[in-house]
Design a protein around this motif. Structure first.
Motif, mmCIF file in Angstrom:
data_model
loop_
_atom_site.group_PDB
_atom_site.id
_atom_site.type_symbol
_atom_site.label_atom_id
_atom_site.label_comp_id
_atom_site.label_asym_id
_atom_site.label_seq_id
_atom_site.Cartn_x
_atom_site.Cartn_y
_atom_site.Cartn_z
ATOM 1 N N PHE A 2 50.432 72.483 68.778
ATOM 2 C CA PHE A 2 49.721 73.606 68.177
ATOM 3 C C PHE A 2 48.456 73.896 68.970
ATOM 4 O O PHE A 2 47.704 72.981 69.317
ATOM 5 C CB PHE A 2 49.350 73.291 66.729
ATOM 6 C CG PHE A 2 48.457 74.329 66.098
ATOM 7 C CD1 PHE A 2 48.973 75.553 65.714
ATOM 8 C CD2 PHE A 2 47.106 74.084 65.903
ATOM 9 C CE1 PHE A 2 48.160 76.518 65.147
ATOM 10 C CE2 PHE A 2 46.279 75.039 65.333
ATOM 11 C CZ PHE A 2 46.814 76.256 64.944
ATOM 12 N N SER A 4 45.139 76.415 68.555
ATOM 13 C CA SER A 4 44.466 77.362 67.654
ATOM 14 C C SER A 4 44.401 78.739 68.299
ATOM 15 O O SER A 4 44.040 78.861 69.482
ATOM 16 C CB SER A 4 43.049 76.887 67.335
ATOM 17 O OG SER A 4 43.080 75.685 66.604
ATOM 18 N N TYR A 43 54.368 77.503 64.367
ATOM 19 C CA TYR A 43 53.165 77.297 63.567
ATOM 20 C C TYR A 43 52.503 78.636 63.238
ATOM 21 O O TYR A 43 52.499 79.562 64.052
ATOM 22 C CB TYR A 43 52.144 76.442 64.325
ATOM 23 C CG TYR A 43 52.650 75.091 64.760
ATOM 24 C CD1 TYR A 43 52.604 73.996 63.902
ATOM 25 C CD2 TYR A 43 53.170 74.912 66.047
ATOM 26 C CE1 TYR A 43 53.068 72.748 64.317
ATOM 27 C CE2 TYR A 43 53.632 73.675 66.469
ATOM 28 C CZ TYR A 43 53.580 72.592 65.596
ATOM 29 O OH TYR A 43 54.044 71.365 66.007
ATOM 30 N N HIS A 46 47.060 79.009 60.936
ATOM 31 C CA HIS A 46 46.325 77.927 60.267
ATOM 32 C C HIS A 46 47.004 76.572 60.448
ATOM 33 O O HIS A 46 46.747 75.642 59.687
ATOM 34 C CB HIS A 46 46.182 78.244 58.786
ATOM 35 C CG HIS A 46 45.387 79.488 58.515
ATOM 36 N ND1 HIS A 46 44.059 79.616 58.862
ATOM 37 C CD2 HIS A 46 45.731 80.674 57.938
ATOM 38 C CE1 HIS A 46 43.622 80.816 58.511
ATOM 39 N NE2 HIS A 46 44.610 81.473 57.954
ATOM 40 N N ASN A 47 47.883 76.463 61.442
ATOM 41 C CA ASN A 47 48.561 75.206 61.753
ATOM 42 C C ASN A 47 49.519 74.759 60.652
ATOM 43 O O ASN A 47 49.715 73.568 60.437
ATOM 44 C CB ASN A 47 47.544 74.097 62.060
ATOM 45 C CG ASN A 47 48.172 72.902 62.766
ATOM 46 O OD1 ASN A 47 49.294 72.981 63.263
ATOM 47 N ND2 ASN A 47 47.455 71.792 62.794
ATOM 48 N N ASN A 48 50.097 75.717 59.955
ATOM 49 C CA ASN A 48 51.164 75.406 59.008
ATOM 50 C C ASN A 48 52.507 75.515 59.722
ATOM 51 O O ASN A 48 52.801 76.526 60.361
ATOM 52 C CB ASN A 48 51.125 76.369 57.815
ATOM 53 C CG ASN A 48 49.875 76.199 56.986
ATOM 54 O OD1 ASN A 48 49.479 75.083 56.672
ATOM 55 N ND2 ASN A 48 49.225 77.305 56.639
ATOM 56 N N ASP A 49 53.317 74.460 59.619
ATOM 57 C CA ASP A 49 54.623 74.461 60.278
ATOM 58 C C ASP A 49 55.571 75.385 59.527
ATOM 59 O O ASP A 49 55.782 75.234 58.324
ATOM 60 C CB ASP A 49 55.179 73.036 60.299
ATOM 61 C CG ASP A 49 56.400 72.909 61.194
ATOM 62 O OD1 ASP A 49 57.373 73.666 60.994
ATOM 63 O OD2 ASP A 49 56.398 72.038 62.087
#
Length: 287
Positions: A2, A4, A43, A46-49
Motif C-alpha cells: 500500500f 498512501s 486498497y 484509507h488502506n482498506n483492503d
C-alpha cells in the motif's frame, strides 16, 4: 504494497496553464492496485483492503510487478459517465454470492492515472510526465482496465466539455510534480457543481446539520432532500438561529423541526437516484 495516495487541493475556478496537464475527474473511489511477486491486492485511499469486492480487477496479472493509482468506475453504457451509486453498491458488497451477482450486473473499470512502482523501482520521485510515459507503455491485462486521457494546457476548454457531459469535474496536475503521499497543491480539482434552491425544514441538535427539502410540484408540496452539513460559516449560523425560534413546530431526539420559511441555495455533486442532494454545500440564504 500500500502507498498512501496523493490527494487533491481545490482550485477556485477552471484554469489553463502550460505547466499543467488536465484530466476528467472520475466519479468513483480511489484505488491502489498492487502486484508484488505475482500477488494482487487492492486498497482504498484509507488502506482498506477491497480485493474481494472487485474480482475482475484482482484477477488481472501484469508481466511485471507494479503499483498503480487510479479510480474505480462503474460506467453507465448509455451516458458513458461513471455512476457513483453503482460503485458504492460494488464496494459495500461483502458476501461472495452478492459480489458474483454484481460483478455480472455492474462491472467496474479501473481507470488508471498514475504508476508508482514498476519492475521493483519506486517511481514516486520521477516527474509526473515521465510516469505518464511509463504508464502509456504498459499492456493492460484485460478490458476492465483503462488509462485516463489527458490534455496539456487547456483546462478551461476541457471543463466546458465536462459540463456539457454532466461529469464530475476536472483535475489539473503539474507536469513536473513528484508523487506526494498527502494533499498537495500540485494536483488541483475543479468540481462541476450543480445548484439547487431548498427549504430548511429543521436542524440537528448535536453537530451541525440543516434538513433540506425541495418543492415537488406547482402545488407547493415539498419533500425531504437530505441534510446540509457543509458550507455555513459562523455568520450564517448566527443569522439562522437568530430567526428560527418562532418557526419551530416540534422535535424528536435528534432534530428540531421548523416551518419551511427559510430558503437557501446549495451546490452539490448531483442528485441521487432517490432524489436526494449529493454532498450539498450551503452557499447563501435566499431572501
Amino acid at each position: 504494497m500500500f502507498i498512501s495516495p496523493m490527494l487533491l487541493e481545490t482550485a477556485p475556478a477552471p484554469f489553463s496553464d502550460p505547466r499543467y496537464i488536465f484530466e476528467p475527474k472520475i466519479d468513483g473511489h480511489r484505488l491502489i492496485f498492487s502486484q508484488q511477486n505475482g500477488i494482487v491486492r487492492l486498497y482504498t485511499r484509507h488502506n482498506n483492503d477491497c480485493t474481494r469486492q472487485y474480482p475482475e480487477i484482482a484477477s488481472a496479472q501484469f508481466p511485471h510487478d507494479v503499483v498503480l493509482n487510479g479510480e474505480i468506475a462503474c460506467v453507465d453504457p448509455l451516458t458513458g459517465v461513471s455512476d457513483s451509486e453503482s460503485v458504492m453498491s460494488r464496494f459495500q458488497a461483502k458476501k461472495s454470492d452478492m459480489i458474483t451477482q454484481l460483478t455480472g450486473r455492474l462491472p467496474v473499470t479501473f481507470v488508471v492515472f498514475d504508476v508508482l512502482s514498476y519492475k521493483g523501482k519506486d517511481l514516486r520521485k520521477e516527474l509526473l510526465i515521465q510516469r505518464k510515459e511509463i504508464l502509456a507503455g504498459l499492456s493492460l491485462p484485460n478490458a476492465n482496465f483503462g488509462v485516463i486521457p489527458f490534455i496539456e494546457s487547456a483546462g478551461e476548454a476541457l471543463f466546458t466539455q465536462i459540463q456539457a457531459r454532466k461529469m464530475e469535474g476536472v483535475v489539473g496536475k503539474r507536469k513536473d510534480s513528484a508523487y506526494y503521499s498527502r494533499r498537495h497543491s500540485a494536483w488541483q480539482k475543479i468540481i462541476n457543481w450543480t445548484y439547487a434552491d431548498v427549504f430548511i425544514t429543521g436542524y440537528r441538535k448535536a453537530e451541525f446539520g440543516w434538513l433540506a427539502a425541495v418543492q415537488t410540484d406547482k402545488c407547493a408540496k415539498i419533500r425531504p432532500a437530505g441534510i446540509i452539513e457543509l458550507g455555513a460559516n459562523p455568520t450564517h449560523m448566527k443569522a439562522f438561529y437568530g430567526v428560527v425560534k418562532p418557526l419551530i413546530t416540534g422535535e424528536d431526539r435528534d432534530f428540531v423541526y421548523v416551518e419551511p420559511r427559510i430558503r437557501a441555495r446549495v451546490k452539490m455533486r448531483n442528485w441521487t437516484k432517490k432524489g436526494l442532494l449529493r454532498s450539498p454545500v450551503f452557499t447563501e440564504f435566499i431572501i
